[in-house]
Design a protein around this motif. Structure first.
Motif, PDB file in Angstrom:
ATOM      1  N   ALA A  48       0.849  -1.183   0.000  1.00 58.77           N
ATOM      2  CA  ALA A  48       0.000   0.000   0.000  1.00 58.77           C
ATOM      3  C   ALA A  48       0.886   1.235   0.000  1.00 58.77           C
ATOM      4  CB  ALA A  48      -0.901  -0.004   1.229  1.00 58.77           C
ATOM      5  N   LEU A  49       0.382   2.352  -0.520  1.00 56.94           N
ATOM      6  CA  LEU A  49       1.231   3.524  -0.726  1.00 56.94           C
ATOM      7  C   LEU A  49       1.900   3.993   0.553  1.00 56.94           C
ATOM      8  CD1 LEU A  49       0.104   3.473  -3.558  1.00 56.94           C
ATOM      9  CD2 LEU A  49      -0.266   5.939  -3.420  1.00 56.94           C
ATOM     10  N   ASP A  50       1.142   4.122   1.645  1.00 56.61           N
ATOM     11  CA  ASP A  50       1.755   4.626   2.872  1.00 56.61           C
ATOM     12  C   ASP A  50       2.771   3.637   3.433  1.00 56.61           C
ATOM     13  OD1 ASP A  50       0.358   6.975   2.712  1.00 56.61           O
ATOM     14  OD2 ASP A  50      -1.210   6.382   4.127  1.00 56.61           O
ATOM     15  N   ALA A  51       2.470   2.345   3.326  1.00 58.91           N
ATOM     16  CA  ALA A  51       3.435   1.345   3.789  1.00 58.91           C
ATOM     17  C   ALA A  51       4.724   1.438   2.978  1.00 58.91           C
ATOM     18  CB  ALA A  51       2.830  -0.052   3.678  1.00 58.91           C
ATOM     19  N   LEU A  52       4.580   1.657   1.677  1.00 57.01           N
ATOM     20  CA  LEU A  52       5.752   1.824   0.823  1.00 57.01           C
ATOM     21  C   LEU A  52       6.516   3.083   1.196  1.00 57.01           C
ATOM     22  CD1 LEU A  52       7.490   1.127  -1.673  1.00 57.01           C
ATOM     23  CD2 LEU A  52       5.801   2.321  -3.079  1.00 57.01           C
ATOM     24  N   GLY A  53       5.797   4.180   1.408  1.00 51.53           N
ATOM     25  CA  GLY A  53       6.451   5.438   1.755  1.00 51.53           C
ATOM     26  C   GLY A  53       7.315   5.325   2.988  1.00 51.53           C
ATOM     27  N   HIS A  54       6.783   4.658   4.014  1.00 51.86           N
ATOM     28  CA  HIS A  54       7.541   4.518   5.268  1.00 51.86           C
ATOM     29  C   HIS A  54       8.762   3.618   5.093  1.00 51.86           C
ATOM     30  CE1 HIS A  54       4.958   6.793   7.900  1.00 51.86           C
ATOM     31  NE2 HIS A  54       3.886   6.121   7.523  1.00 51.86           N
ATOM     32  N   ARG A  55       8.740   2.759   4.098  1.00 52.16           N
ATOM     33  CA  ARG A  55       9.883   1.868   3.894  1.00 52.16           C
ATOM     34  C   ARG A  55      10.985   2.505   3.063  1.00 52.16           C
ATOM     35  NH1 ARG A  55       5.802  -1.477   5.093  1.00 52.16           N
ATOM     36  NH2 ARG A  55       6.326  -3.386   6.229  1.00 52.16           N
ATOM     37  N   ILE A  56      10.674   3.575   2.351  1.00 50.83           N
ATOM     38  CA  ILE A  56      11.725   4.154   1.506  1.00 50.83           C
ATOM     39  C   ILE A  56      12.319   5.432   2.074  1.00 50.83           C
ATOM     40  CG2 ILE A  56      10.740   3.098  -0.562  1.00 50.83           C
ATOM     41  CD1 ILE A  56       9.803   5.924  -1.399  1.00 50.83           C
ATOM     42  N   ARG A  57      11.655   6.059   3.061  1.00 46.61           N
ATOM     43  CA  ARG A  57      12.287   7.227   3.684  1.00 46.61           C
ATOM     44  C   ARG A  57      11.786   7.396   5.106  1.00 46.61           C
ATOM     45  NH1 ARG A  57      12.007  12.178   0.063  1.00 46.61           N
ATOM     46  NH2 ARG A  57      13.146  13.027   1.857  1.00 46.61           N
ATOM     47  N   PRO A 108       2.276  11.017   5.451  1.00 47.04           N
ATOM     48  CA  PRO A 108       1.288  11.041   4.368  1.00 47.04           C
ATOM     49  C   PRO A 108       0.896  12.435   3.899  1.00 47.04           C
ATOM     50  CG  PRO A 108       0.748   9.323   5.926  1.00 47.04           C
ATOM     51  CD  PRO A 108       1.902  10.081   6.519  1.00 47.04           C
ATOM     52  N   ASP A 109       0.753  13.372   4.831  1.00 47.26           N
ATOM     53  CA  ASP A 109       0.314  14.710   4.462  1.00 47.26           C
ATOM     54  C   ASP A 109       1.454  15.731   4.477  1.00 47.26           C
ATOM     55  OD1 ASP A 109      -2.372  13.871   4.207  1.00 47.26           O
ATOM     56  OD2 ASP A 109      -2.596  13.964   6.394  1.00 47.26           O
ATOM     57  N   GLY A 110       2.681  15.252   4.615  1.00 42.72           N
ATOM     58  CA  GLY A 110       3.814  16.154   4.721  1.00 42.72           C
ATOM     59  C   GLY A 110       4.429  16.500   3.379  1.00 42.72           C
ATOM     60  N   GLU A 111       5.568  17.242   3.438  1.00 34.76           N
ATOM     61  CA  GLU A 111       6.260  17.644   2.208  1.00 34.76           C
ATOM     62  C   GLU A 111       6.679  16.429   1.400  1.00 34.76           C
ATOM     63  OE1 GLU A 111      10.212  20.203   0.799  1.00 34.76           O
ATOM     64  OE2 GLU A 111       9.759  19.941   2.941  1.00 34.76           O
ATOM     65  N   TYR A 112       7.189  15.412   2.089  1.00 31.21           N
ATOM     66  CA  TYR A 112       7.555  14.165   1.424  1.00 31.21           C
ATOM     67  C   TYR A 112       6.551  13.100   1.842  1.00 31.21           C
ATOM     68  CZ  TYR A 112      11.833  16.662   0.408  1.00 31.21           C
ATOM     69  OH  TYR A 112      12.729  17.601  -0.035  1.00 31.21           O
ATOM     70  N   GLY A 113       5.331  13.261   1.356  1.00 31.88           N
ATOM     71  CA  GLY A 113       4.255  12.369   1.721  1.00 31.88           C
ATOM     72  C   GLY A 113       3.616  11.729   0.510  1.00 31.88           C
ATOM     73  N   ARG A 114       2.298  11.528   0.615  1.00 26.33           N
ATOM     74  CA  ARG A 114       1.596  10.755  -0.405  1.00 26.33           C
ATOM     75  C   ARG A 114       1.670  11.420  -1.787  1.00 26.33           C
ATOM     76  NH1 ARG A 114      -3.270  10.262   2.101  1.00 26.33           N
ATOM     77  NH2 ARG A 114      -2.330   8.734   3.501  1.00 26.33           N
ATOM     78  N   GLU A 115       1.530  12.746  -1.825  1.00 25.10           N
ATOM     79  CA  GLU A 115       1.577  13.432  -3.121  1.00 25.10           C
ATOM     80  C   GLU A 115       2.944  13.264  -3.782  1.00 25.10           C
ATOM     81  OE1 GLU A 115       0.940  17.936  -4.982  1.00 25.10           O
ATOM     82  OE2 GLU A 115       0.435  17.519  -2.885  1.00 25.10           O
ATOM     83  N   TRP A 116       3.989  13.398  -2.978  1.00 25.41           N
ATOM     84  CA  TRP A 116       5.357  13.206  -3.495  1.00 25.41           C
ATOM     85  C   TRP A 116       5.540  11.776  -3.990  1.00 25.41           C
ATOM     86  CZ3 TRP A 116       8.912   9.747  -1.445  1.00 25.41           C
ATOM     87  CH2 TRP A 116      10.213   9.817  -1.973  1.00 25.41           C
ATOM     88  N   LEU A 117       5.052  10.789  -3.230  1.00 26.65           N
ATOM     89  CA  LEU A 117       5.209   9.392  -3.586  1.00 26.65           C
ATOM     90  C   LEU A 117       4.431   9.048  -4.858  1.00 26.65           C
ATOM     91  CD1 LEU A 117       6.297   6.572  -2.974  1.00 26.65           C
ATOM     92  CD2 LEU A 117       4.349   6.223  -1.432  1.00 26.65           C
ATOM     93  N   VAL A 118       3.214   9.593  -4.988  1.00 26.56           N
ATOM     94  CA  VAL A 118       2.416   9.340  -6.189  1.00 26.56           C
ATOM     95  C   VAL A 118       3.152   9.850  -7.426  1.00 26.56           C
ATOM     96  CG1 VAL A 118       0.309  10.030  -7.406  1.00 26.56           C
ATOM     97  CG2 VAL A 118       0.190   9.237  -5.037  1.00 26.56           C
ATOM     98  N   GLY A 119       3.788  11.016  -7.322  1.00 23.30           N
ATOM     99  CA  GLY A 119       4.562  11.539  -8.449  1.00 23.30           C
ATOM    100  C   GLY A 119       5.741  10.650  -8.795  1.00 23.30           C
ATOM    101  N   LEU A 120       6.414  10.131  -7.759  1.00 26.84           N
ATOM    102  CA  LEU A 120       7.550   9.228  -7.978  1.00 26.84           C
ATOM    103  C   LEU A 120       7.084   7.947  -8.668  1.00 26.84           C
ATOM    104  CD1 LEU A 120      10.642   9.109  -7.207  1.00 26.84           C
ATOM    105  CD2 LEU A 120       9.931   7.717  -5.257  1.00 26.84           C
ATOM    106  N   LEU A 121       5.963   7.399  -8.197  1.00 23.94           N
ATOM    107  CA  LEU A 121       5.437   6.174  -8.791  1.00 23.94           C
ATOM    108  C   LEU A 121       4.949   6.410 -10.221  1.00 23.94           C
ATOM    109  CD1 LEU A 121       3.514   4.770  -5.693  1.00 23.94           C
ATOM    110  CD2 LEU A 121       5.568   3.792  -6.745  1.00 23.94           C
ATOM    111  N   ALA A 122       4.440   7.605 -10.499  1.00 22.00           N
ATOM    112  CA  ALA A 122       3.997   7.918 -11.857  1.00 22.00           C
ATOM    113  C   ALA A 122       5.169   7.864 -12.833  1.00 22.00           C
ATOM    114  CB  ALA A 122       3.329   9.291 -11.891  1.00 22.00           C
ATOM    115  N   ASP A 123       6.333   8.365 -12.393  1.00 19.99           N
ATOM    116  CA  ASP A 123       7.530   8.284 -13.236  1.00 19.99           C
ATOM    117  C   ASP A 123       7.881   6.828 -13.528  1.00 19.99           C
ATOM    118  OD1 ASP A 123       7.720  11.014 -13.206  1.00 19.99           O
ATOM    119  OD2 ASP A 123       9.322  11.096 -11.702  1.00 19.99           O
ATOM    120  N   LEU A 124       7.799   5.986 -12.492  1.00 23.16           N
ATOM    121  CA  LEU A 124       8.141   4.581 -12.664  1.00 23.16           C
ATOM    122  C   LEU A 124       7.106   3.857 -13.531  1.00 23.16           C
ATOM    123  CD1 LEU A 124       9.321   3.884  -9.008  1.00 23.16           C
ATOM    124  CD2 LEU A 124      10.760   3.819 -11.047  1.00 23.16           C
TER     125      LEU A 124
END
Length: 306
Positions: free
Chosen positions: A254-263, A268-284
């Protein structure tokens, strides 16, 4: 499969077949790849040390035209052999002397028969572990994995193998399919020679390992023989690589579980949160490496694209 700090993909059979199929479909046609004559292969290996392969082709053909067998070379005047070496700008003249002596050993001590194993080949003058293994592989299909600069670069980039000779050797032998040293060693050296070059050409030549490659996922193509790219720590390249590594380990997250494992500073709602992660995953996703889909409970999950 792990060994210390590096990890090879679980689906090694798929990794192996992808590379062999890529190589057999199209590769550079060096003449020594079309023979299993150990003498001709030994000449090519000795000439290729610190000499561009394109320049070796002409010299190799001329050398074998003049001395087509070990018997011919053993009977030659050593000064003539050294003179040939010098005239073709093949580097250190000692290599010519050693090759001449190795031919004499084959003829006088072994009745014209080459040793067939890496250990046996190392008994020939000037034949070290790398050359012995190469000749055993390409002439007799009886070698271990060849580890040259190209292979090290591939292993370092694709599977995060550390810059350590023991680790490179272990990883290379783990990767090589049993009993197929001839095609495998040609294939992986070709991969490093035309695709995983210092300036990589992954998409241009259709690298068969893109779906498994850590460097392709992260965009960080540093290697032992390639200068370190600046500002990798904290970069998107670094986190792309962490995403791929996490999804390899957990299959899907899940996105939040992934986020916590990579940084560690993921919120989720912070500068390096869900929005940042969604953008990173979109590139991939755009690169064909990751899929993001709705899970059974409606929460989005990320998984590697198969």
């Amino acid at each position: 499969m792990t060994d210390g700090e590096w990890t090879l993909p679980d689906d090694l059979d798929a990794v192996r077949e992808a590379l062999i199929e890529w190589y057999e479909a199209d590769h550079r046609e060096f003449p020594w790849r079309r023979t299993d004559d150990p003498y001709a292969i030994l000449v090519s290996e000795v000439m290729s040390q610190q000499t561009q392969l394109e320049r070796v082709e002409e010299a190799w053909a001329a050398f074998l035209d003049r001395w087509p067998t070990t018997a011919d070379l053993a009977a030659a005047d050593r000064a003539d052999v050294v003179g040939f070496w010098t005239a073709h700008s093949l580097g250190y003249n000692n290599r010519a002397k050693y090759l001449h002596e190795a031919a004499r050993q084959v003829e006088e001590e072994r009745g014209g028969e080459f040793p067939t194993t890496p250990d046996g080949l190392q008994e020939l003058m000037g034949v070290g572990p790398y050359t012995a293994n190469a000749v055993a592989s390409f002439a007799f299909d009886a070698g271990e994995a060849v580890v040259d600069t190209n292979v090290k670069r591939v292993a370092y980039r694709a599977f995060d193998v550390p810059d350590d000779d023991g680790a490179f050797e272990a990883a290379a032998n783990e990767l090589m399919p049993e009993g197929r040293s001839r095609v495998w060693n040609n294939a992986i050296m070709e991969l490093g020679g035309v695709a995983c070059t210092k300036a990589p050409r992954c998409d241009e030549v259709g690298c068969p390992w893109r779906e498994w490659c850590m460097a392709y996922a992260s965009g960080d193509f540093t290697a032992p023989d390639v200068p370190t790219q600046p500002a990798f720590d904290g970069s998107r390249r670094q986190f792309r690589g962490r995403v791929i590594a996490a999804l390899r380990e957990y299959d899907e997250l899940a996105l939040d579980a992934l986020g916590h494992r990579i940084r560690v500073d993921y919120a989720p709602d912070g500068e390096y949160g869900r929005e940042w992660l969604v953008g990173l995953l979109a590139d991939l996703e755009d690169d064909g490496l990751v899929d993001v889909e709705a899970g059974p409970d409606g929460e989005r999950v990320a998984r590697l694209r198969r």
